[in-house]
Enzyme design. Structure first.
Site, PDB file in Angstrom:
ATOM      1  N   LYS A 108      52.064  41.676  13.948  1.00  0.00           N
ATOM      2  CA  LYS A 108      51.639  41.333  15.311  1.00  0.00           C
ATOM      3  C   LYS A 108      50.704  42.431  15.785  1.00  0.00           C
ATOM      4  CE  LYS A 108      52.861  38.040  18.310  1.00  0.00           C
ATOM      5  NZ  LYS A 108      53.380  36.699  17.975  1.00  0.00           N
TER       6      LYS A 108
HETATM    7  P1  NAD Z   1      48.687  31.919  26.622  1.00  0.00           P
HETATM    8  O1  NAD Z   1      47.936  33.151  26.869  1.00  0.00           O
HETATM    9  O2  NAD Z   1      47.952  30.686  26.306  1.00  0.00           O
HETATM   10  O3  NAD Z   1      49.663  31.632  27.861  1.00  0.00           O
HETATM   11  C1  NAD Z   1      50.499  32.638  28.340  1.00  0.00           C
HETATM   12  C2  NAD Z   1      51.075  32.178  29.660  1.00  0.00           C
HETATM   13  O4  NAD Z   1      52.024  33.142  30.101  1.00  0.00           O
HETATM   14  C3  NAD Z   1      50.028  32.045  30.751  1.00  0.00           C
HETATM   15  O5  NAD Z   1      50.282  30.874  31.485  1.00  0.00           O
HETATM   16  C4  NAD Z   1      50.261  33.292  31.610  1.00  0.00           C
HETATM   17  O6  NAD Z   1      49.902  33.107  32.952  1.00  0.00           O
HETATM   18  C5  NAD Z   1      51.756  33.439  31.468  1.00  0.00           C
HETATM   19  N1  NAD Z   1      52.223  34.788  31.778  1.00  0.00           N
HETATM   20  C6  NAD Z   1      51.748  35.960  31.311  1.00  0.00           C
HETATM   21  N2  NAD Z   1      52.403  36.975  31.889  1.00  0.00           N
HETATM   22  C7  NAD Z   1      53.310  36.434  32.727  1.00  0.00           C
HETATM   23  C8  NAD Z   1      54.282  36.946  33.604  1.00  0.00           C
HETATM   24  N3  NAD Z   1      54.451  38.259  33.747  1.00  0.00           N
HETATM   25  N4  NAD Z   1      55.041  36.070  34.327  1.00  0.00           N
HETATM   26  C9  NAD Z   1      54.874  34.732  34.198  1.00  0.00           C
HETATM   27  N5  NAD Z   1      53.964  34.192  33.393  1.00  0.00           N
HETATM   28  C10 NAD Z   1      53.194  35.026  32.667  1.00  0.00           C
HETATM   29  O7  NAD Z   1      49.751  32.272  25.449  1.00  0.00           O
HETATM   30  P2  NAD Z   1      50.553  31.282  24.506  1.00  0.00           P
HETATM   31  O8  NAD Z   1      49.883  31.278  23.204  1.00  0.00           O
HETATM   32  O9  NAD Z   1      50.838  30.006  25.207  1.00  0.00           O
HETATM   33  O10 NAD Z   1      51.910  32.107  24.308  1.00  0.00           O
HETATM   34  C11 NAD Z   1      53.023  31.981  25.181  1.00  0.00           C
HETATM   35  C12 NAD Z   1      54.286  32.461  24.474  1.00  0.00           C
HETATM   36  O11 NAD Z   1      54.482  31.685  23.291  1.00  0.00           O
HETATM   37  C13 NAD Z   1      54.260  33.916  24.004  1.00  0.00           C
HETATM   38  O12 NAD Z   1      55.564  34.467  24.104  1.00  0.00           O
HETATM   39  C14 NAD Z   1      53.870  33.800  22.543  1.00  0.00           C
HETATM   40  O13 NAD Z   1      54.293  34.900  21.780  1.00  0.00           O
HETATM   41  C15 NAD Z   1      54.639  32.533  22.176  1.00  0.00           C
HETATM   42  N6  NAD Z   1      54.124  31.869  20.976  1.00  0.00           N
HETATM   43  C16 NAD Z   1      52.850  31.410  20.926  1.00  0.00           C
HETATM   44  C17 NAD Z   1      52.406  30.770  19.779  1.00  0.00           C
HETATM   45  C18 NAD Z   1      51.033  30.163  19.691  1.00  0.00           C
HETATM   46  O14 NAD Z   1      50.779  29.451  18.724  1.00  0.00           O
HETATM   47  N7  NAD Z   1      50.144  30.372  20.635  1.00  0.00           N
HETATM   48  C19 NAD Z   1      53.270  30.614  18.693  1.00  0.00           C
HETATM   49  C20 NAD Z   1      54.568  31.079  18.776  1.00  0.00           C
HETATM   50  C21 NAD Z   1      54.997  31.706  19.938  1.00  0.00           C
END
Ligand code: NAD
Length: 422
Positions: A108
């Site tokens: 990561k």
């Molecule tokens: P993204 O950047 O598209 O979305 C992140 C979201 O989290 C946004 O809506 C943002 O406003 C919100 N956020 C950030 N800080 C915040 C806070 N302090 N309080 C409330 N909301 C907050 O990211 P994503 O890719 O959708 O990832 C979201 C989660 O999913 C993360 O934990 C990531 O590790 C996990 N994840 C993502 C993937 C992927 O394929 N993108 C895969 C596995 C896990």
């Protein structure tokens, strides 16, 4: 709001490792090795900002383990990241790939920055300069990044393009697989953008089937409306589940009729967050957690559900789209209150699963149809979900510790067979 500063995410993940390692009798030397990442890289690099200033950024890449295959894991651009957060997230990637039977290790990384305050050009320069700083610490057969919080398919394409331009021009096109989660035009896989959320929803439908719970007409609340949260709301909507409350770093909203996920996503793209969306009533973060619904999908960041939030929740099921959204205290309260939790390792593994398909397609110069990608993903997710449930029942474990235990058994066996060189 649950305090992010001071939360020891890496210690939390290590404690899960300890509990699961105890259950599967993992040898102590292997436990010690797996408790720390193999490589921890920090780079400081300058970026020219739109106003002409040079600003220094700090980037990280943590490579936890590559016993099962090349390092693999997302890149996060967020103001509150730390070395320990990345160590935790990299470690989780090792277990996730092992659990899913994907031939990748865990990594990561990312950049400490606020992507919502950068212009598109600045974001591009941060991504390119960061890639250049990483140099050959990433590569299609060594370490393969993907999107995470604050990064997306466009960022992956910039990284791919930058990386390609650092190798001999005859080898350029062989580098496409250096990142996954790219746009389809630039070598991404059909279905990758929705894959994490699709995987979350496959877990929910399996849970609903096992519990004879009809999803039609039910409700969900979703925290985080980025890639994972918005796609989860969209896919659930197709199953008749309406999203009645949402929230992100800009605010929280509710509506009794259910949000139109397309319109809300469009608003988020334009405005950078859910705040100000006219199709919902503004509520507090506390109201959000107390909102009655059937399913909660945390899809933002870690450490969002502690004791207070878990006591407030009025849901039957939590499917962790985010990594580590429940802290151990929050999880204990959910267990006491009979709220079932489908853990991150399993629930959000659809993303890395389709990333693996993308990598295979790139290496073979193939493009798979969406149906093929989705069919494979569905079989994998449902199969793994049932395996984790069965293991948990047989060994009287939570789903989280069962998922860790399966991952550890697999990696332990691989280590036993390979040993160490020389
Ligand atoms: P993204 O950047 O598209 O979305 C992140 C979201 O989290 C946004 O809506 C943002 O406003 C919100 N956020 C950030 N800080 C915040 C806070 N302090 N309080 C409330 N909301 C907050 O990211 P994503 O890719 O959708 O990832 C979201 C989660 O999913 C993360 O934990 C990531 O590790 C996990 N994840 C993502 C993937 C992927 O394929 N993108 C895969 C596995 C896990």
């Amino acid at each position: 709001m649950t305090e992010h500063d001071g939360y020891q995410f890496f210690k939390v993940i290590q404690a899960y490792l300890d509990t699961a390692a105890e259950k599967v009798g993992l040898p102590m030397h292997l436990r010690e090795m797996l408790a720390q990442p193999k490589n921890e890289l920090i780079v400081n690099f300058p970026v020219r900002m739109d106003d002409g200033r040079m600003q220094l950024f700090k980037g990280y890449r943590i490579q936890h383990n590559n016993l099962l295959g090349p390092y693999k894991g997302g890149l996060r651009f967020h103001p509150e990241v730390s070395l320990d957060d990345f160590k935790a997230l990299a470690t989780m990637m090792t277990w996730k790939c092992s659990l899913m039977g994907i031939p990748f290790g865990g990594a990561k990384g990312g950049v400490k920055c606020n992507p919502w305050e950068l212009s598109p050009d600045e974001l591009m320069r941060v991504a390119r300069r960061f890639t250049h700083s990483l140099g050959n610490n990433i590569g299609p057969h060594f370490d393969i990044p993907a999107p995470d919080v604050g990064t997306n398919a466009q960022v992956m394409v910039w990284i791919m393009d930058t990386y390609m331009n650092t190798v001999d021009h005859t080898a350029k096109n062989a580098q496409r697989a250096v990142v996954t989660g790219k746009t389809v035009t630039c070598g991404g896989s059909h279905g990758r953008a929705q894959a994490t959320s699709q995987g979350v929803v496959h877990c929910i439908t399996e849970w609903a089937k096992d519990n004879r719970f009809d999803l039609e007409g039910k409700t969900a609340i979703v925290q985080g409306f980025g890639n994972v949260g918005s796609n989860a709301a969209l896919i659930l909507g197709k199953l008749g589940v309406s999203t009645v409350a949402v929230g992100d770093h800009t605010g929280y909203l509710r509506t009794t009729e259910g949000f139109n996920p397309h319109k809300l996503r469009e608003h988020v793209r334009r405005r950078g967050g859910v705040e100000g969306y006219e199709g919902g009533e503004a509520i507090t973060r506390d109201d959000f957690f107390a909102q009655e619904a059937d399913i909660f999908i945390p899809a933002a960041i870690e450490n969002q559900v502690g004791t207070k939030e878990a006591n407030a929740l009025q849901v039957k099921l939590i499917a962790e789209g985010a990594n580590g959204p429940l802290n151990p205290e929050g999880e204990a309260v959910c267990a006491e209150r009979g709220i079932e939790v489908i853990p991150d390792l399993l629930a959000n593994s659809g993303g890395v699963t389709v990333s693996y398909y993308e990598w295979v397609q790139n290496l073979r110069s193939e493009t798979w149809e969406l149906e093929e990608v989705n069919g494979r993903l569905e079989r994998t997710m449902k199969g793994r979900y049932q395996r984790v449930q069965q293991y948990a029942r047989e060994h009287d474990l939570s789903l989280r510790i069962a998922a860790y235990a399966i991952a550890l058994e697999n990696i332990g066996q691989a280590f036993k067979e390979r040993g160490i060189f020389p």
